[in-house]
Design a protein around this motif. Sequence first.
Motif, PDB file in Angstrom:
ATOM      1  N   ARG A 150       6.579  35.427 -22.570  1.00  0.00           N
ATOM      2  CA  ARG A 150       7.254  33.913 -22.618  1.00  0.00           C
ATOM      3  C   ARG A 150       6.050  33.174 -23.221  1.00  0.00           C
ATOM      4  O   ARG A 150       6.437  32.152 -23.989  1.00  0.00           O
ATOM      5  N   HIS A 151       4.970  33.093 -22.934  1.00  0.00           N
ATOM      6  CA  HIS A 151       3.871  32.492 -23.320  1.00  0.00           C
ATOM      7  C   HIS A 151       3.628  32.686 -24.767  1.00  0.00           C
ATOM      8  O   HIS A 151       3.585  31.807 -25.681  1.00  0.00           O
ATOM      9  N   ASP A 152       3.378  33.950 -25.238  1.00  0.00           N
ATOM     10  CA  ASP A 152       3.310  34.377 -26.660  1.00  0.00           C
ATOM     11  C   ASP A 152       4.571  33.807 -27.496  1.00  0.00           C
ATOM     12  O   ASP A 152       4.092  33.341 -28.519  1.00  0.00           O
ATOM     13  N   HIS A 211       2.980  24.148 -19.435  1.00  0.00           N
ATOM     14  CA  HIS A 211       3.018  25.482 -20.456  1.00  0.00           C
ATOM     15  C   HIS A 211       1.576  26.172 -19.981  1.00  0.00           C
ATOM     16  O   HIS A 211       1.012  26.629 -20.861  1.00  0.00           O
ATOM     17  N   VAL A 212       1.395  26.122 -18.880  1.00  0.00           N
ATOM     18  CA  VAL A 212       0.188  26.824 -18.099  1.00  0.00           C
ATOM     19  C   VAL A 212       0.935  27.990 -17.285  1.00  0.00           C
ATOM     20  O   VAL A 212       1.588  27.868 -16.441  1.00  0.00           O
ATOM     21  N   TYR A 213       0.670  29.331 -18.021  1.00  0.00           N
ATOM     22  CA  TYR A 213       1.353  30.436 -17.527  1.00  0.00           C
ATOM     23  C   TYR A 213       0.559  31.081 -16.366  1.00  0.00           C
ATOM     24  O   TYR A 213      -0.688  31.692 -16.917  1.00  0.00           O
ATOM     25  N   LEU A 214       1.052  31.252 -15.357  1.00  0.00           N
ATOM     26  CA  LEU A 214       0.262  31.808 -14.121  1.00  0.00           C
ATOM     27  C   LEU A 214       1.316  32.500 -13.382  1.00  0.00           C
ATOM     28  O   LEU A 214       2.551  32.306 -13.310  1.00  0.00           O
ATOM     29  N   LEU A 215       0.947  33.600 -12.474  1.00  0.00           N
ATOM     30  CA  LEU A 215       1.729  34.169 -11.686  1.00  0.00           C
ATOM     31  C   LEU A 215       2.279  33.350 -10.521  1.00  0.00           C
ATOM     32  O   LEU A 215       1.213  32.345 -10.149  1.00  0.00           O
ATOM     33  N   HIS A 255       4.166  25.490 -27.808  1.00  0.00           N
ATOM     34  CA  HIS A 255       3.439  24.285 -27.553  1.00  0.00           C
ATOM     35  C   HIS A 255       1.943  24.548 -27.891  1.00  0.00           C
ATOM     36  O   HIS A 255       1.524  25.540 -27.243  1.00  0.00           O
ATOM     37  N   PRO A 256       1.369  23.546 -28.393  1.00  0.00           N
ATOM     38  CA  PRO A 256       0.032  23.456 -28.940  1.00  0.00           C
ATOM     39  C   PRO A 256      -1.045  23.709 -27.867  1.00  0.00           C
ATOM     40  O   PRO A 256      -2.168  24.143 -28.114  1.00  0.00           O
ATOM     41  N   GLU A 257      -0.739  23.219 -26.733  1.00  0.00           N
ATOM     42  CA  GLU A 257      -1.657  23.454 -25.437  1.00  0.00           C
ATOM     43  C   GLU A 257      -1.349  24.593 -24.542  1.00  0.00           C
ATOM     44  O   GLU A 257      -2.019  24.336 -23.338  1.00  0.00           O
ATOM     45  N   LYS A 258      -0.601  25.301 -24.654  1.00  0.00           N
ATOM     46  CA  LYS A 258      -0.291  26.423 -23.733  1.00  0.00           C
ATOM     47  C   LYS A 258      -1.693  27.274 -23.443  1.00  0.00           C
ATOM     48  O   LYS A 258      -2.320  27.360 -24.274  1.00  0.00           O
ATOM     49  N   VAL A 259      -1.402  27.716 -22.291  1.00  0.00           N
ATOM     50  CA  VAL A 259      -2.800  28.373 -21.516  1.00  0.00           C
ATOM     51  C   VAL A 259      -2.156  29.557 -20.968  1.00  0.00           C
ATOM     52  O   VAL A 259      -1.162  29.616 -20.192  1.00  0.00           O
ATOM     53  N   LYS A 260      -2.679  30.755 -21.168  1.00  0.00           N
ATOM     54  CA  LYS A 260      -2.435  32.170 -20.747  1.00  0.00           C
ATOM     55  C   LYS A 260      -3.262  32.401 -19.574  1.00  0.00           C
ATOM     56  O   LYS A 260      -4.445  32.845 -19.868  1.00  0.00           O
ATOM     57  N   LEU A 261      -2.734  32.491 -18.207  1.00  0.00           N
ATOM     58  CA  LEU A 261      -3.707  33.045 -17.150  1.00  0.00           C
ATOM     59  C   LEU A 261      -2.982  34.208 -16.521  1.00  0.00           C
ATOM     60  O   LEU A 261      -3.049  34.157 -15.254  1.00  0.00           O
ATOM     61  N   THR A 262      -2.342  35.086 -17.263  1.00  0.00           N
ATOM     62  CA  THR A 262      -1.469  35.940 -16.538  1.00  0.00           C
ATOM     63  C   THR A 262      -2.363  37.091 -16.583  1.00  0.00           C
ATOM     64  O   THR A 262      -2.569  37.778 -15.657  1.00  0.00           O
ATOM     65  N   VAL A 263      -2.202  37.994 -17.893  1.00  0.00           N
ATOM     66  CA  VAL A 263      -2.845  39.264 -17.985  1.00  0.00           C
ATOM     67  C   VAL A 263      -4.253  39.497 -17.605  1.00  0.00           C
ATOM     68  O   VAL A 263      -5.156  38.649 -18.128  1.00  0.00           O
TER      69      VAL A 263
END
Length: 408
Positions: A21-23, A372-376, A27-35
Amino acid sequence: MSAFSEVNYVDLPAVFALSARHDADPHPEKVKLTVGAYRNEAGKPWVLPVVKKAESMLAADETLNKEYLSMGGLQSFTDAATRLVLGENSRLVNEDRAVALQTLSGTGALHVAFQFISQFYPGCKDILVSNPSWGNHKLMIDRLPGVNFVQYAYYDPETMGFDLEGMCRDLEAAQDGSVVVLHACAHNPTGIDPTMEQWLKIAEVCKKKSHFPLFDLAYLGYASGSFDQDAASIRLFADLGFEFIVCQSFAKIMGLYCERIGCMIFAGQTAEISHKCLSQMKIIVRSIYSNPPAHGARIASMCLNNRDMRAEWEDCVKEMHARIRRSRSYLHTALKTANAPGSWDHILAQNGMFSYTGLTKAQCELLIEKHHVYLLKSGRISMCGITQENAKYVANAIHDAILNAKEN
């Protein structure tokens, strides 16, 4: 009519679904804190320079071929991986009581270990795993016939720290001779590790109850920057005379994610017992994938056995450890600056790749949907996704989520 018409869709594990979903998020400021995969300060994957060097050397070596490895894998790799964990002067190694085989990363090591335990460990009924733990533990254990997945206390949500009393209580209450899965260092998902004094108390309870330890070792060097320090928990159990298994991954510590390089170490009371058990483990490997891949194992073997490359690799691990420590500092400082409610010192106290933030499910959902900050939704974040550039944005988003998330 298809014989499979009753098969239902199953949801992807949350970490993969959120990453996808993040990929796809523009959104220009999205942050991936998952994998849980290392990222550099620019937020990009990092191929270790020493790994590139090893690959160049392998490509130029005209003596190599593409023949099958043995069921046990590349012995120069497994021997060196065993010494890395147990120590160069390990009594277990010197007495030929520590045996090992190459596996498909840490997941493959755990799968072979669980299969072996379910078949050969006397009276195996319960496998005890920390609450919380890596989700794949339950996925694998639930598929073992006649074996129960049982959780023991580990994380204390009140203190956001380690619940030693609860863990020892649950280990005491467990059936004698249970299998206990232990995170050797850099606990996934909490980032909370016992001290050596606490490890001794855990070992004493396991000894009293005749429990069998199975160590999950995916992050050697990530907790402290030192291989010896991070392996101290395993070596303590070795010194106390336990039989045990170590399931080791080289994905994170060498950046060999897609090469799927792992090692499973079995330590028995005698050399004869160990080698008998190893023969059965090889048959399990034969029944699943026959033999492991060579390329990544050759890279790992070179990094482990060549003195100069070993030193370069150790420097890379220290750099990854230091980068994650800086990420913790970035986020902690930004949260304090944003006046985010609560104490955030646990971010600094935790070790390794992950942090258990203490955020609620509703707060995590708001972070995803609004910011748009992606975390579990457990509140676990991968610290590698935090950079000096995005720490302020994440901290402000967390502040907003704490104030405005509507709890069910």
